[in-house]
Write a protein that holds these residues in place. Structure first.
Motif, PDB file in Angstrom:
ATOM      1  N   TYR A 173       0.838  -1.100  -0.118  1.00  0.00           N
ATOM      2  CA  TYR A 173      -0.083   0.219  -0.106  1.00  0.00           C
ATOM      3  C   TYR A 173       1.043   1.330   0.076  1.00  0.00           C
ATOM      4  O   TYR A 173       0.693   2.277  -0.731  1.00  0.00           O
ATOM      5  CB  TYR A 173      -0.796   0.028   1.268  1.00  0.00           C
ATOM      6  CG  TYR A 173      -1.797   1.120   1.627  1.00  0.00           C
ATOM      7  CD1 TYR A 173      -2.574   1.602   0.485  1.00  0.00           C
ATOM      8  CD2 TYR A 173      -2.083   1.600   2.860  1.00  0.00           C
ATOM      9  CE1 TYR A 173      -3.559   2.501   0.661  1.00  0.00           C
ATOM     10  CE2 TYR A 173      -2.924   2.826   3.101  1.00  0.00           C
ATOM     11  CZ  TYR A 173      -3.833   3.166   1.938  1.00  0.00           C
ATOM     12  OH  TYR A 173      -4.465   4.080   2.252  1.00  0.00           O
ATOM     13  N   VAL A 205     -13.320   1.712   7.707  1.00  0.00           N
ATOM     14  CA  VAL A 205     -13.877   1.303   6.661  1.00  0.00           C
ATOM     15  C   VAL A 205     -15.455   1.188   6.634  1.00  0.00           C
ATOM     16  O   VAL A 205     -16.228   1.763   6.398  1.00  0.00           O
ATOM     17  CB  VAL A 205     -13.514   0.045   5.970  1.00  0.00           C
ATOM     18  CG1 VAL A 205     -13.923  -0.103   4.345  1.00  0.00           C
ATOM     19  CG2 VAL A 205     -11.841   0.349   6.035  1.00  0.00           C
ATOM     20  N   THR A 250      -8.258   3.865  -3.733  1.00  0.00           N
ATOM     21  CA  THR A 250      -8.231   4.333  -2.124  1.00  0.00           C
ATOM     22  C   THR A 250      -6.585   5.434  -2.292  1.00  0.00           C
ATOM     23  O   THR A 250      -6.694   6.284  -1.427  1.00  0.00           O
ATOM     24  CB  THR A 250      -7.953   3.253  -1.261  1.00  0.00           C
ATOM     25  OG1 THR A 250      -9.115   2.523  -1.104  1.00  0.00           O
ATOM     26  CG2 THR A 250      -7.528   3.878  -0.044  1.00  0.00           C
ATOM     27  N   THR A 264     -10.774   4.943   1.958  1.00  0.00           N
ATOM     28  CA  THR A 264     -11.241   3.768   1.617  1.00  0.00           C
ATOM     29  C   THR A 264     -12.768   3.724   1.623  1.00  0.00           C
ATOM     30  O   THR A 264     -13.371   3.406   0.775  1.00  0.00           O
ATOM     31  CB  THR A 264     -10.665   2.411   2.661  1.00  0.00           C
ATOM     32  OG1 THR A 264      -9.520   2.637   2.987  1.00  0.00           O
ATOM     33  CG2 THR A 264     -11.000   1.251   2.005  1.00  0.00           C
ATOM     34  N   VAL A 311     -13.417  -4.917  -0.192  1.00  0.00           N
ATOM     35  CA  VAL A 311     -12.710  -4.149   0.096  1.00  0.00           C
ATOM     36  C   VAL A 311     -11.221  -4.891   0.658  1.00  0.00           C
ATOM     37  O   VAL A 311     -10.318  -4.573   0.894  1.00  0.00           O
ATOM     38  CB  VAL A 311     -13.151  -3.288   1.365  1.00  0.00           C
ATOM     39  CG1 VAL A 311     -12.187  -2.327   1.838  1.00  0.00           C
ATOM     40  CG2 VAL A 311     -14.291  -2.351   0.747  1.00  0.00           C
TER      41      VAL A 311
END
Ligand code: NAP
Length: 293
Positions: free
Chosen positions: A49, A170, A270, A141, A229
């Protein structure tokens, strides 16, 4: 019949293209948007990420820097660092990757990030604004789920939407954003007695848990739009590592109408929205309108 795969990478590219124009305008006025990531200890799980953030920040002319504190840093050490970054006029966005070492309380530390630079939207002020229907910086997100649903042109008003997972970052913010769109929103979590009985009702199913294989094909309503997700690193039998979502994609494809793949679905969007939050913050801070998020 097979579901259409929603291309998160293409959506992210569109967002980043628009961002480049905005960063160019900021640079002409002497401001380079700047995101700083404060690492505490080692974070192997979030490495991909972060690498993606670094790469895309560079492509959008956003400065990306990192600070590191040791695994045994105290809460006071982290707070001091967050306050220094909050006060640093060269920094427009601050990110504190989770998980933190076990002895540190994430919420307590997130409260020390200047809300105007809280580009993940996790400071209590930003979360409170979301709850009150006057969003400031929205958790990226959660925002990316709505961003992905937008071009699908689904009538969310009155739609049966089920969110699996109720985390602060989230599940809960997604549910709040959906309520604002008048979706009939059900939130499931570990305490939910019969998960499948809820997911099978969903016209839009959003899964944010982090358990690969949790949602099987027979738990999906025919024709549903599925937003996966979940991102979990798993080791395949040949020893290589891959990222898996929470939904069994091969089983979902014949049932759903549209679905986000993992990787390549929610993740890239995201990252793009995180960077958009940095540019928004840089614009507000550089024009002195920082207080009015
Ligand atoms: P989290 O804080 O661990 O939350 C997971 C949620 O799932 C919790 O609400 C948990 O309930 C619930 N849950 C656990 N087991 C369940 C079960 N069997 N049935 C129903 N609900 C269950 O994780 P998170 O930060 O929200 O992240 C969720 C996933 O999304 C992770 O895989 C993460 O890596 C991924 N993620 C992806 C992105 C992206 O950009 N793609 C961004 C952020 C996160 P309890 O709290 O009650 O245990």
């Amino acid at each position: 019949v097979s579901a259409i795969l929603i291309d998160g990478r293409a959506a992210a590219s569109r967002i980043l293209r628009r961002l480049r124009e905005r960063t160019r305008a900021l640079l002409e006025h002497g401001t380079r948007p700047h995101l700083t990531v404060l690492h505490v200890g080692a974070h192997p799980a979030s490495a991909a990420y972060l690498e993606s953030q670094r790469r895309h920040a560079k492509s959008a002319s956003i400065e990306f820097s990192t600070r590191r504190l040791r695994e045994d840093a105290s809460a006071a050490d982290v707070e001091r660092e967050l306050e220094a970054l909050s006060a640093d006029s060269r920094v427009h966005g601050i990110l504190l990757p989770l998980p933190l070492p076990a002895l540190l309380d994430a919420a307590q530390l997130q409260a020390r990030i200047d809300p105007r630079k809280d580009v993940e939207g996790v400071n209590p002020e930003n979360l409170g604004r979301l709850l009150s229907g006057r969003p400031g910086i929205v958790p990226c997100t959660a925002a990316s789920v709505l961003e992905i649903l937008e071009p699908e042109r689904l009538p969310l008003e009155g739609a049966e939407v089920v969110v699996v997972g109720h985390s602060t970052i989230v599940g809960k913010p997604v549910a709040l954003l959906l309520l604002d769109r008048f979706a009939t929103t059900t939130v499931c979590h570990v305490g939910t007695r019969d998960l499948a009985s809820h997911t099978r009702r969903a016209e839009v199913l959003i899964v944010a848990v982090g358990k690969p294989g949790l949602v099987r094909g027979d738990m999906i309503r025919p024709g549903a739009v599925v937003i996966d997700v979940g991102t979990t690193r798993v080791q395949d039998p040949d020893g290589s590592w891959t990222i898996r979502g929470d939904v069994v994609l091969e089983e979902a494809l014949p049932v759903a109408s549209r679905i986000t793949p993992v990787p390549g679905g929610v993740g890239p969007v995201t990252v793009a929205l995180l960077l958009r939050n940095v540019v928004d913050a840089a614009e507000r801070l550089s024009t002195g309108s920082g207080a009015a998020v």
